[in-house]
Write a protein that holds these residues in place. Sequence first.
Motif, PDB file in Angstrom:
ATOM      1  N   CYS A   1      95.668  42.845  61.058  1.00  0.00           N
ATOM      2  CA  CYS A   1      96.265  41.398  61.411  1.00  0.00           C
ATOM      3  C   CYS A   1      97.337  40.807  60.521  1.00  0.00           C
ATOM      4  O   CYS A   1      98.243  40.264  60.866  1.00  0.00           O
ATOM      5  CB  CYS A   1      94.893  40.431  61.417  1.00  0.00           C
ATOM      6  SG  CYS A   1      93.790  40.795  62.667  1.00  0.00           S
ATOM      7  N   VAL A   2      97.051  41.199  59.230  1.00  0.00           N
ATOM      8  CA  VAL A   2      97.887  40.503  58.278  1.00  0.00           C
ATOM      9  C   VAL A   2      99.439  40.911  58.206  1.00  0.00           C
ATOM     10  O   VAL A   2     100.235  40.160  58.118  1.00  0.00           O
ATOM     11  CB  VAL A   2      97.317  40.637  56.752  1.00  0.00           C
ATOM     12  CG1 VAL A   2      98.476  40.000  55.525  1.00  0.00           C
ATOM     13  CG2 VAL A   2      95.795  39.646  56.755  1.00  0.00           C
ATOM     14  N   VAL A   3      99.364  42.264  58.531  1.00  0.00           N
ATOM     15  CA  VAL A   3     100.901  42.709  58.513  1.00  0.00           C
ATOM     16  C   VAL A   3     101.766  42.077  59.676  1.00  0.00           C
ATOM     17  O   VAL A   3     102.813  42.150  59.634  1.00  0.00           O
ATOM     18  CB  VAL A   3     100.868  44.356  58.676  1.00  0.00           C
ATOM     19  CG1 VAL A   3     100.315  45.074  57.431  1.00  0.00           C
ATOM     20  CG2 VAL A   3     100.298  44.751  59.848  1.00  0.00           C
ATOM     21  N   LEU A   4     101.083  41.545  60.472  1.00  0.00           N
ATOM     22  CA  LEU A   4     101.863  40.817  61.539  1.00  0.00           C
ATOM     23  C   LEU A   4     102.764  39.664  61.309  1.00  0.00           C
ATOM     24  O   LEU A   4     103.508  39.133  62.018  1.00  0.00           O
ATOM     25  CB  LEU A   4     101.266  40.691  62.876  1.00  0.00           C
ATOM     26  CG  LEU A   4     100.554  41.802  63.540  1.00  0.00           C
ATOM     27  CD1 LEU A   4      99.629  41.486  64.723  1.00  0.00           C
ATOM     28  CD2 LEU A   4     101.707  42.586  64.069  1.00  0.00           C
TER      29      LEU A   4
ATOM     30  N   LEU B   1      89.097  39.585  52.689  1.00  0.00           N
ATOM     31  CA  LEU B   1      90.163  38.936  52.033  1.00  0.00           C
ATOM     32  C   LEU B   1      91.177  39.768  50.965  1.00  0.00           C
ATOM     33  O   LEU B   1      92.104  39.607  50.704  1.00  0.00           O
ATOM     34  CB  LEU B   1      89.559  37.849  51.132  1.00  0.00           C
ATOM     35  CG  LEU B   1      90.243  36.701  50.441  1.00  0.00           C
ATOM     36  CD1 LEU B   1      91.064  35.902  51.315  1.00  0.00           C
ATOM     37  CD2 LEU B   1      89.260  35.696  49.657  1.00  0.00           C
ATOM     38  N   GLN B   2      90.316  40.754  50.709  1.00  0.00           N
ATOM     39  CA  GLN B   2      90.985  41.821  49.709  1.00  0.00           C
ATOM     40  C   GLN B   2      92.365  42.404  50.533  1.00  0.00           C
ATOM     41  O   GLN B   2      93.186  42.343  50.076  1.00  0.00           O
ATOM     42  CB  GLN B   2      89.875  42.924  49.351  1.00  0.00           C
ATOM     43  CG  GLN B   2      89.442  42.707  48.025  1.00  0.00           C
ATOM     44  CD  GLN B   2      88.580  43.945  47.616  1.00  0.00           C
ATOM     45  OE1 GLN B   2      87.879  44.899  48.572  1.00  0.00           O
ATOM     46  NE2 GLN B   2      88.590  44.350  46.353  1.00  0.00           N
ATOM     47  N   ALA B   3      91.883  42.773  51.780  1.00  0.00           N
ATOM     48  CA  ALA B   3      92.884  43.480  52.569  1.00  0.00           C
ATOM     49  C   ALA B   3      93.937  42.648  52.868  1.00  0.00           C
ATOM     50  O   ALA B   3      95.301  42.988  52.856  1.00  0.00           O
ATOM     51  CB  ALA B   3      92.258  43.769  53.864  1.00  0.00           C
ATOM     52  N   ALA B   4      93.760  41.202  52.907  1.00  0.00           N
ATOM     53  CA  ALA B   4      94.936  40.404  53.038  1.00  0.00           C
ATOM     54  C   ALA B   4      95.770  40.391  51.891  1.00  0.00           C
ATOM     55  O   ALA B   4      97.075  40.489  51.962  1.00  0.00           O
ATOM     56  CB  ALA B   4      94.355  38.700  53.060  1.00  0.00           C
ATOM     57  N   GLY B   5      95.177  40.612  50.571  1.00  0.00           N
ATOM     58  CA  GLY B   5      95.873  40.663  49.261  1.00  0.00           C
ATOM     59  C   GLY B   5      96.779  42.130  49.378  1.00  0.00           C
ATOM     60  O   GLY B   5      97.941  41.942  49.132  1.00  0.00           O
ATOM     61  N   SER B   6      95.916  43.292  49.927  1.00  0.00           N
ATOM     62  CA  SER B   6      96.499  44.485  49.721  1.00  0.00           C
ATOM     63  C   SER B   6      97.595  44.400  50.785  1.00  0.00           C
ATOM     64  O   SER B   6      98.788  45.017  50.582  1.00  0.00           O
ATOM     65  CB  SER B   6      95.663  45.600  50.359  1.00  0.00           C
ATOM     66  OG  SER B   6      94.476  45.647  49.319  1.00  0.00           O
TER      67      SER B   6
ATOM     68  N   LEU C   1      97.788  37.945  45.586  1.00  0.00           N
ATOM     69  CA  LEU C   1      97.163  38.802  44.797  1.00  0.00           C
ATOM     70  C   LEU C   1      96.183  38.092  43.850  1.00  0.00           C
ATOM     71  O   LEU C   1      95.141  38.735  43.583  1.00  0.00           O
ATOM     72  CB  LEU C   1      98.606  39.072  43.758  1.00  0.00           C
ATOM     73  CG  LEU C   1      97.831  40.149  42.548  1.00  0.00           C
ATOM     74  CD1 LEU C   1      97.368  41.508  43.034  1.00  0.00           C
ATOM     75  CD2 LEU C   1      99.354  40.388  41.647  1.00  0.00           C
ATOM     76  N   ALA C   2      96.152  36.705  43.817  1.00  0.00           N
ATOM     77  CA  ALA C   2      95.047  36.012  43.205  1.00  0.00           C
ATOM     78  C   ALA C   2      94.077  35.941  43.979  1.00  0.00           C
ATOM     79  O   ALA C   2      92.706  36.278  43.580  1.00  0.00           O
ATOM     80  CB  ALA C   2      95.455  34.602  42.850  1.00  0.00           C
ATOM     81  N   LEU C   3      93.967  35.966  45.370  1.00  0.00           N
ATOM     82  CA  LEU C   3      93.031  35.973  46.479  1.00  0.00           C
ATOM     83  C   LEU C   3      92.313  37.371  46.229  1.00  0.00           C
ATOM     84  O   LEU C   3      90.930  37.556  46.172  1.00  0.00           O
ATOM     85  CB  LEU C   3      93.425  35.708  47.644  1.00  0.00           C
ATOM     86  CG  LEU C   3      93.907  34.371  48.034  1.00  0.00           C
ATOM     87  CD1 LEU C   3      94.502  34.284  49.373  1.00  0.00           C
ATOM     88  CD2 LEU C   3      92.551  33.365  47.924  1.00  0.00           C
TER      89      LEU C   3
END
Length: 410
Positions: A59-62, A106-111, A81-83
Amino acid sequence: MHRTEIKPVSIALMVLLLFATQACTDIFLPGLPAMAREFGVPIGVANHLISAYNISQACVVLFIGVVSDLHGRRATLLVCLALHIAASIWIALSSSLPWMIAMRVLQAAGSAAVYIVLRLVIKDTLDKQAQIHATGLLVIGLVLSPILAPVAGAAIIQASNWRNCFWAIALVEAALFLWAWTAIRETNQQRARLRAAFTWRGHFRHYASVMRDRYFLGLALIVGAAFAAFYAFIGISSYLYIGQLGVAPARYALVFIGVAVFYLLGNRIMSGLNARALAPQRIVGAGVAVALAGTGVLCVALLTPDTFAILAAVTLGTCLLRLSTALINPPVQVVVMNHFAAQGSYALGLLTCIQYGFAALGTVLVTSLPFMPSASFTISTLLFVLLTAAGYAFAFRSSRRRRQNPGRCT
Protein backbone atom coordinates in the motif's frame (compact mmCIF):
# COMPACT_ATOMS: atom_id res chain seq x y z
CA MET A 1 18.01 21.84 -13.55
CA HIS A 2 21.16 22.03 -11.48
CA ARG A 3 22.26 18.69 -10.07
CA THR A 4 24.64 18.26 -7.17
CA GLU A 5 26.93 15.32 -6.61
CA ILE A 6 26.15 12.86 -3.83
CA LYS A 7 29.23 12.40 -1.66
CA PRO A 8 30.57 8.86 -1.09
CA VAL A 9 29.71 9.18 2.62
CA SER A 10 26.08 9.81 1.68
CA ILE A 11 26.01 6.76 -0.59
CA ALA A 12 27.37 4.70 2.31
CA LEU A 13 24.60 6.07 4.54
CA MET A 14 21.97 5.17 1.93
CA VAL A 15 23.27 1.60 1.64
CA LEU A 16 23.22 1.18 5.43
CA LEU A 17 19.73 2.67 5.72
CA LEU A 18 18.39 0.31 3.09
CA PHE A 19 20.16 -2.65 4.69
CA ALA A 20 18.91 -1.89 8.21
CA THR A 21 15.29 -1.26 7.26
CA GLN A 22 15.10 -4.31 4.98
CA ALA A 23 16.79 -6.50 7.61
CA CYS A 24 13.65 -6.44 9.73
CA THR A 25 12.09 -8.74 7.10
CA ASP A 26 14.58 -11.55 7.76
CA ILE A 27 16.35 -11.05 11.09
CA PHE A 28 13.68 -12.66 13.27
CA LEU A 29 12.90 -15.64 11.01
CA PRO A 30 15.00 -18.11 13.06
CA GLY A 31 12.86 -17.16 16.07
CA LEU A 32 9.43 -17.59 14.46
CA PRO A 33 8.80 -21.09 15.92
CA ALA A 34 9.73 -19.80 19.38
CA MET A 35 7.44 -16.78 18.92
CA ALA A 36 4.53 -19.05 17.95
CA ARG A 37 5.12 -21.16 21.07
CA GLU A 38 5.46 -18.12 23.34
CA PHE A 39 2.15 -16.62 22.22
CA GLY A 40 0.42 -20.00 21.98
CA VAL A 41 -0.66 -19.57 18.35
CA PRO A 42 -0.40 -21.77 15.22
CA ILE A 43 2.20 -20.94 12.60
CA GLY A 44 -0.39 -19.36 10.30
CA VAL A 45 -1.19 -16.73 12.95
CA ALA A 46 2.47 -16.05 13.77
CA ASN A 47 3.10 -15.55 10.06
CA HIS A 48 0.81 -12.53 10.08
CA LEU A 49 3.98 -10.76 11.24
CA ILE A 50 5.24 -11.33 7.68
CA SER A 51 2.04 -11.00 5.64
CA ALA A 52 0.87 -7.80 7.41
CA TYR A 53 4.31 -6.31 6.73
CA ASN A 54 4.06 -7.15 3.03
CA ILE A 55 0.52 -5.80 2.67
CA SER A 56 1.58 -2.54 4.32
CA GLN A 57 4.54 -2.19 1.96
CA ALA A 58 2.25 -2.89 -1.00
CA CYS A 59 0.00 0.00 0.00
CA VAL A 60 2.68 2.50 1.00
CA VAL A 61 4.67 2.26 -2.24
CA LEU A 62 1.62 3.61 -4.11
CA PHE A 63 1.75 7.01 -2.45
CA ILE A 64 4.97 7.56 -0.46
CA GLY A 65 6.79 8.94 -3.52
CA VAL A 66 3.99 11.47 -3.99
CA VAL A 67 4.19 12.45 -0.31
CA SER A 68 7.88 13.20 -0.77
CA ASP A 69 7.06 15.17 -3.94
CA LEU A 70 4.67 17.37 -1.99
CA HIS A 71 6.40 17.62 1.39
CA GLY A 72 10.06 16.99 0.62
CA ARG A 73 12.41 14.01 0.52
CA ARG A 74 14.23 14.80 3.77
CA ALA A 75 11.12 15.26 5.93
CA THR A 76 9.44 12.15 4.53
CA LEU A 77 12.55 10.01 5.02
CA LEU A 78 13.26 11.18 8.58
CA VAL A 79 9.66 10.92 9.80
CA CYS A 80 9.22 7.41 8.37
CA LEU A 81 12.59 6.28 9.72
CA ALA A 82 11.62 7.56 13.19
CA LEU A 83 8.36 5.60 12.95
CA HIS A 84 10.32 2.49 11.96
CA ILE A 85 12.55 2.84 15.04
CA ALA A 86 9.56 3.42 17.35
CA ALA A 87 7.76 0.38 15.92
CA SER A 88 10.85 -1.81 16.41
CA ILE A 89 11.10 -0.78 20.07
CA TRP A 90 7.38 -1.42 20.62
CA ILE A 91 7.69 -4.93 19.13
CA ALA A 92 10.69 -5.68 21.35
CA LEU A 93 8.70 -4.69 24.46
CA SER A 94 5.30 -6.07 23.44
CA SER A 95 3.53 -8.98 25.09
CA SER A 96 0.59 -8.80 22.65
CA LEU A 97 0.76 -10.44 19.23
CA PRO A 98 -1.98 -8.21 17.72
CA TRP A 99 -0.03 -5.11 18.76
CA MET A 100 3.13 -6.60 17.29
CA ILE A 101 1.34 -7.18 14.00
CA ALA A 102 0.12 -3.56 14.05
CA MET A 103 3.66 -2.35 14.66
CA ARG A 104 4.89 -4.49 11.78
CA VAL A 105 2.50 -2.53 9.56
CA LEU A 106 4.16 0.68 10.80
CA GLN A 107 7.62 -0.82 10.33
CA ALA A 108 6.79 -1.64 6.72
CA ALA A 109 5.74 1.96 6.09
CA GLY A 110 9.20 3.07 7.19
CA SER A 111 10.94 0.42 5.09
CA ALA A 112 8.92 1.32 1.99
CA ALA A 113 9.68 5.01 2.46
CA VAL A 114 13.41 4.37 2.65
CA TYR A 115 13.21 2.04 -0.37
CA ILE A 116 11.38 4.61 -2.55
CA VAL A 117 12.65 7.97 -1.29
CA LEU A 118 16.34 7.09 -1.52
CA ARG A 119 15.86 6.34 -5.22
CA LEU A 120 14.16 9.70 -5.67
CA VAL A 121 17.06 11.45 -3.92
CA ILE A 122 19.41 9.82 -6.44
CA LYS A 123 17.11 10.85 -9.29
CA ASP A 124 17.03 14.46 -8.01
CA THR A 125 20.77 14.87 -7.73
CA LEU A 126 22.50 12.83 -10.42
CA ASP A 127 22.46 12.56 -14.21
CA LYS A 128 21.27 9.30 -15.79
CA GLN A 129 24.67 7.65 -16.06
CA ALA A 130 25.55 8.47 -12.46
CA GLN A 131 22.09 7.31 -11.34
CA ILE A 132 22.79 3.83 -12.71
CA HIS A 133 26.08 3.66 -10.80
CA ALA A 134 24.56 4.97 -7.55
CA THR A 135 21.55 2.66 -7.81
CA GLY A 136 23.90 -0.28 -8.35
CA LEU A 137 25.68 0.64 -5.12
CA LEU A 138 22.35 1.06 -3.34
CA VAL A 139 21.32 -2.47 -4.32
CA ILE A 140 24.20 -3.73 -2.17
CA GLY A 141 22.00 -3.09 0.85
CA LEU A 142 19.21 -5.19 -0.65
CA VAL A 143 21.60 -8.02 -1.52
CA LEU A 144 23.40 -8.08 1.85
CA SER A 145 20.24 -7.96 3.97
CA PRO A 146 18.89 -11.47 3.24
CA ILE A 147 22.44 -12.86 3.59
CA LEU A 148 23.47 -11.28 6.88
CA ALA A 149 20.18 -10.58 8.69
CA PRO A 150 19.11 -14.23 9.32
CA VAL A 151 22.67 -15.14 10.36
CA ALA A 152 22.78 -12.21 12.80
CA GLY A 153 19.28 -13.06 14.02
CA ALA A 154 20.20 -16.69 14.67
CA ALA A 155 23.27 -15.60 16.67
CA ILE A 156 21.21 -13.11 18.71
CA ILE A 157 18.48 -15.70 19.42
CA GLN A 158 21.02 -18.34 20.37
CA ALA A 159 22.67 -15.90 22.82
CA SER A 160 19.44 -14.39 24.19
CA ASN A 161 15.96 -14.29 22.61
CA TRP A 162 14.03 -13.07 19.56
CA ARG A 163 13.15 -9.71 21.17
CA ASN A 164 16.77 -8.61 20.97
CA CYS A 165 16.59 -8.89 17.18
CA PHE A 166 14.24 -5.89 17.20
CA TRP A 167 16.35 -4.06 19.80
CA ALA A 168 19.34 -4.53 17.49
CA ILE A 169 17.39 -3.04 14.55
CA ALA A 170 16.28 -0.08 16.69
CA LEU A 171 19.78 0.68 17.99
CA VAL A 172 21.42 0.52 14.56
CA GLU A 173 18.70 2.68 13.01
CA ALA A 174 18.89 5.24 15.83
CA ALA A 175 22.54 5.80 14.98
CA LEU A 176 21.70 6.00 11.28
CA PHE A 177 18.88 8.46 12.03
CA LEU A 178 21.34 10.86 13.69
CA TRP A 179 23.69 10.49 10.72
CA ALA A 180 20.85 11.07 8.25
CA TRP A 181 19.68 14.16 10.19
CA THR A 182 23.07 15.80 9.68
CA ALA A 183 24.01 14.41 6.25
CA ILE A 184 20.85 14.39 4.13
CA ARG A 185 19.71 17.69 2.64
CA GLU A 186 16.49 18.44 0.80
CA THR A 187 16.90 17.51 -2.87
CA ASN A 188 13.38 18.14 -4.16
CA GLN A 189 13.39 21.74 -5.37
CA GLN A 190 10.12 21.39 -7.30
CA ARG A 191 7.71 21.07 -4.36
CA ALA A 192 5.69 24.21 -5.10
CA ARG A 193 5.19 23.27 -8.76
CA LEU A 194 4.30 19.68 -7.90
CA ARG A 195 1.79 20.76 -5.26
CA ALA A 196 0.09 23.12 -7.72
CA ALA A 197 -0.27 20.39 -10.36
CA PHE A 198 -1.18 17.48 -8.08
CA THR A 199 -4.61 15.98 -7.33
CA TRP A 200 -5.27 12.64 -5.65
CA ARG A 201 -7.99 11.96 -8.20
CA GLY A 202 -5.51 12.36 -11.04
CA HIS A 203 -2.98 10.23 -9.15
CA PHE A 204 -5.32 7.26 -8.89
CA ARG A 205 -6.59 7.81 -12.43
CA HIS A 206 -3.07 7.03 -13.65
CA TYR A 207 -3.09 3.77 -11.69
CA ALA A 208 -6.51 2.86 -13.11
CA SER A 209 -5.21 3.48 -16.62
CA VAL A 210 -2.27 1.14 -16.04
CA MET A 211 -4.52 -1.57 -14.59
CA ARG A 212 -6.62 -1.62 -17.77
CA ASP A 213 -3.61 -2.69 -19.84
CA ARG A 214 -3.67 -6.46 -20.43
CA TYR A 215 0.05 -6.55 -21.19
CA PHE A 216 0.79 -5.01 -17.80
CA LEU A 217 -1.50 -7.49 -16.05
CA GLY A 218 0.42 -10.39 -17.57
CA LEU A 219 3.78 -8.91 -16.55
CA ALA A 220 2.46 -8.24 -13.04
CA LEU A 221 1.33 -11.87 -12.75
CA ILE A 222 4.81 -13.06 -13.76
CA VAL A 223 6.58 -10.96 -11.14
CA GLY A 224 3.94 -11.31 -8.44
CA ALA A 225 3.60 -15.09 -8.62
CA ALA A 226 7.39 -15.55 -8.72
CA PHE A 227 7.72 -13.32 -5.65
CA ALA A 228 4.91 -15.25 -3.90
CA ALA A 229 6.81 -18.51 -4.44
CA PHE A 230 9.88 -17.07 -2.72
CA TYR A 231 7.85 -15.61 0.15
CA ALA A 232 6.18 -18.97 0.64
CA PHE A 233 9.71 -20.11 1.49
CA ILE A 234 10.22 -17.11 3.80
CA GLY A 235 6.97 -17.90 5.56
CA ILE A 236 7.50 -21.65 6.10
CA SER A 237 11.30 -22.05 6.10
CA SER A 238 11.94 -21.80 9.86
CA TYR A 239 9.20 -24.35 10.63
CA LEU A 240 10.46 -26.59 7.83
CA TYR A 241 14.19 -26.57 8.65
CA ILE A 242 14.06 -26.17 12.44
CA GLY A 243 10.76 -27.89 13.24
CA GLN A 244 10.38 -30.65 10.64
CA LEU A 245 14.00 -31.38 9.70
CA GLY A 246 15.64 -30.63 13.08
CA VAL A 247 18.23 -28.19 11.72
CA ALA A 248 19.84 -25.95 14.36
CA PRO A 249 18.80 -22.26 14.07
CA ALA A 250 22.38 -21.14 13.34
CA ARG A 251 22.70 -23.64 10.49
CA TYR A 252 19.23 -22.81 9.20
CA ALA A 253 20.35 -19.18 8.79
CA LEU A 254 23.18 -20.35 6.52
CA VAL A 255 20.58 -21.46 3.96
CA PHE A 256 19.93 -17.79 3.22
CA ILE A 257 23.56 -17.31 2.24
CA GLY A 258 23.17 -20.02 -0.41
CA VAL A 259 19.90 -18.48 -1.60
CA ALA A 260 21.55 -15.06 -1.90
CA VAL A 261 24.53 -16.52 -3.79
CA PHE A 262 22.16 -18.03 -6.34
CA TYR A 263 20.42 -14.66 -6.69
CA LEU A 264 23.78 -13.01 -7.41
CA LEU A 265 24.57 -15.78 -9.90
CA GLY A 266 21.23 -15.18 -11.60
CA ASN A 267 21.96 -11.48 -11.72
CA ARG A 268 25.30 -12.13 -13.43
CA ILE A 269 23.64 -14.46 -15.95
CA MET A 270 20.94 -11.87 -16.63
CA SER A 271 23.58 -9.16 -17.19
CA GLY A 272 25.47 -11.43 -19.57
CA LEU A 273 22.37 -12.25 -21.59
CA ASN A 274 21.49 -8.56 -21.70
CA ALA A 275 25.01 -7.69 -22.89
CA ARG A 276 24.50 -10.11 -25.77
CA ALA A 277 21.39 -8.11 -26.74
CA LEU A 278 19.02 -10.96 -25.94
CA ALA A 279 15.44 -9.67 -25.95
CA PRO A 280 13.89 -9.08 -22.48
CA GLN A 281 11.11 -11.51 -23.39
CA ARG A 282 13.63 -14.32 -23.87
CA ILE A 283 15.49 -13.48 -20.63
CA VAL A 284 12.19 -13.59 -18.73
CA GLY A 285 11.36 -16.85 -20.50
CA ALA A 286 14.65 -18.32 -19.29
CA GLY A 287 13.73 -17.24 -15.76
CA VAL A 288 10.35 -18.97 -16.02
CA ALA A 289 12.07 -22.14 -17.28
CA VAL A 290 14.48 -22.09 -14.31
CA ALA A 291 11.53 -21.60 -11.93
CA LEU A 292 9.82 -24.66 -13.42
CA ALA A 293 13.04 -26.65 -13.04
CA GLY A 294 13.35 -25.54 -9.41
CA THR A 295 9.78 -26.65 -8.77
CA GLY A 296 10.56 -30.03 -10.31
CA VAL A 297 13.45 -30.42 -7.85
CA LEU A 298 11.14 -29.44 -4.99
CA CYS A 299 8.70 -32.18 -5.97
CA VAL A 300 11.28 -34.76 -4.86
CA ALA A 301 10.34 -33.75 -1.31
CA LEU A 302 6.87 -35.20 -1.93
CA LEU A 303 8.24 -38.55 -3.06
CA THR A 304 10.59 -39.52 -0.23
CA PRO A 305 10.46 -39.76 3.57
CA ASP A 306 14.26 -39.41 3.82
CA THR A 307 15.16 -36.30 5.82
CA PHE A 308 18.39 -35.58 3.96
CA ALA A 309 16.71 -35.96 0.55
CA ILE A 310 13.94 -33.54 1.61
CA LEU A 311 16.51 -31.05 2.89
CA ALA A 312 18.54 -31.25 -0.32
CA ALA A 313 15.49 -30.97 -2.59
CA VAL A 314 14.03 -27.99 -0.71
CA THR A 315 17.35 -26.14 -0.53
CA LEU A 316 18.38 -26.67 -4.16
CA GLY A 317 14.86 -26.02 -5.44
CA THR A 318 14.65 -22.77 -3.47
CA CYS A 319 18.06 -21.64 -4.73
CA LEU A 320 16.91 -22.20 -8.32
CA LEU A 321 13.70 -20.27 -7.64
CA ARG A 322 15.72 -17.36 -6.30
CA LEU A 323 18.00 -17.48 -9.35
CA SER A 324 14.90 -17.31 -11.54
CA THR A 325 13.72 -14.07 -9.89
CA ALA A 326 17.02 -12.44 -10.83
CA LEU A 327 16.32 -13.33 -14.46
CA ILE A 328 12.68 -12.21 -14.30
CA ASN A 329 12.44 -9.03 -12.23
CA PRO A 330 14.91 -6.57 -13.83
CA PRO A 331 13.81 -7.20 -17.46
CA VAL A 332 10.14 -6.96 -16.51
CA GLN A 333 10.74 -3.65 -14.72
CA VAL A 334 12.53 -2.27 -17.79
CA VAL A 335 9.76 -3.49 -20.10
CA VAL A 336 7.12 -1.87 -17.89
CA MET A 337 8.96 1.47 -17.72
CA ASN A 338 9.43 1.60 -21.49
CA HIS A 339 5.95 0.32 -22.33
CA PHE A 340 4.21 3.10 -20.42
CA ALA A 341 6.62 5.99 -21.13
CA ALA A 342 4.96 8.99 -19.40
CA GLN A 343 3.20 6.72 -16.90
CA GLY A 344 6.30 4.64 -16.23
CA SER A 345 6.64 5.66 -12.57
CA TYR A 346 3.00 4.79 -11.90
CA ALA A 347 3.36 1.43 -13.64
CA LEU A 348 6.50 0.61 -11.66
CA GLY A 349 4.83 1.65 -8.39
CA LEU A 350 1.81 -0.51 -9.14
CA LEU A 351 4.04 -3.41 -10.16
CA THR A 352 5.84 -3.13 -6.79
CA CYS A 353 2.48 -2.98 -4.99
CA ILE A 354 1.27 -6.15 -6.71
CA GLN A 355 4.60 -7.84 -6.03
CA TYR A 356 4.32 -7.28 -2.27
CA GLY A 357 0.63 -8.17 -2.32
CA PHE A 358 1.52 -11.54 -3.83
CA ALA A 359 4.27 -11.92 -1.22
CA ALA A 360 1.63 -11.62 1.51
CA LEU A 361 -0.52 -14.18 -0.34
CA GLY A 362 2.44 -16.57 -0.48
CA THR A 363 3.05 -16.43 3.29
CA VAL A 364 -0.66 -16.87 4.07
CA LEU A 365 -1.26 -19.76 1.66
CA VAL A 366 1.77 -21.84 2.60
CA THR A 367 0.85 -21.86 6.31
CA SER A 368 -2.83 -22.50 5.60
CA LEU A 369 -2.30 -25.87 3.92
CA PRO A 370 -2.90 -28.88 6.22
CA PHE A 371 0.32 -30.72 5.36
CA MET A 372 3.86 -31.07 6.64
CA PRO A 373 5.88 -27.88 5.99
CA SER A 374 7.87 -29.43 3.12
CA ALA A 375 4.69 -30.59 1.36
CA SER A 376 2.90 -27.27 1.94
CA PHE A 377 5.88 -25.40 0.51
CA THR A 378 6.13 -27.65 -2.55
CA ILE A 379 2.40 -27.49 -3.34
CA SER A 380 2.11 -23.73 -2.90
CA THR A 381 5.27 -23.16 -4.96
CA LEU A 382 3.94 -25.38 -7.76
CA LEU A 383 0.77 -23.27 -7.86
CA PHE A 384 2.63 -19.96 -7.97
CA VAL A 385 5.17 -21.08 -10.58
CA LEU A 386 2.36 -22.32 -12.82
CA LEU A 387 0.78 -18.86 -12.43
CA THR A 388 4.13 -17.33 -13.41
CA ALA A 389 4.20 -19.44 -16.59
CA ALA A 390 0.57 -18.50 -17.33
CA GLY A 391 1.41 -14.82 -16.86
CA TYR A 392 4.32 -15.17 -19.29
CA ALA A 393 2.09 -16.76 -21.93
CA PHE A 394 -0.63 -14.14 -21.41
CA ALA A 395 1.71 -11.12 -21.41
CA PHE A 396 3.67 -11.94 -24.51
CA ARG A 397 0.64 -13.18 -26.42
CA SER A 398 -0.90 -9.76 -25.70
CA SER A 399 2.34 -8.17 -26.90
CA ARG A 400 2.17 -10.06 -30.21
CA ARG A 401 -1.45 -9.03 -30.70
CA ARG A 402 -0.49 -5.42 -30.02
CA ARG A 403 2.19 -5.54 -32.70
CA GLN A 404 -0.19 -7.17 -35.17
CA ASN A 405 -2.99 -4.66 -34.40
CA PRO A 406 -1.17 -1.43 -33.44
CA GLY A 407 -4.34 0.67 -33.55
CA ARG A 408 -6.35 -1.61 -31.28
CA CYS A 409 -6.68 -0.86 -27.56
CA THR A 410 -6.08 -3.62 -25.01
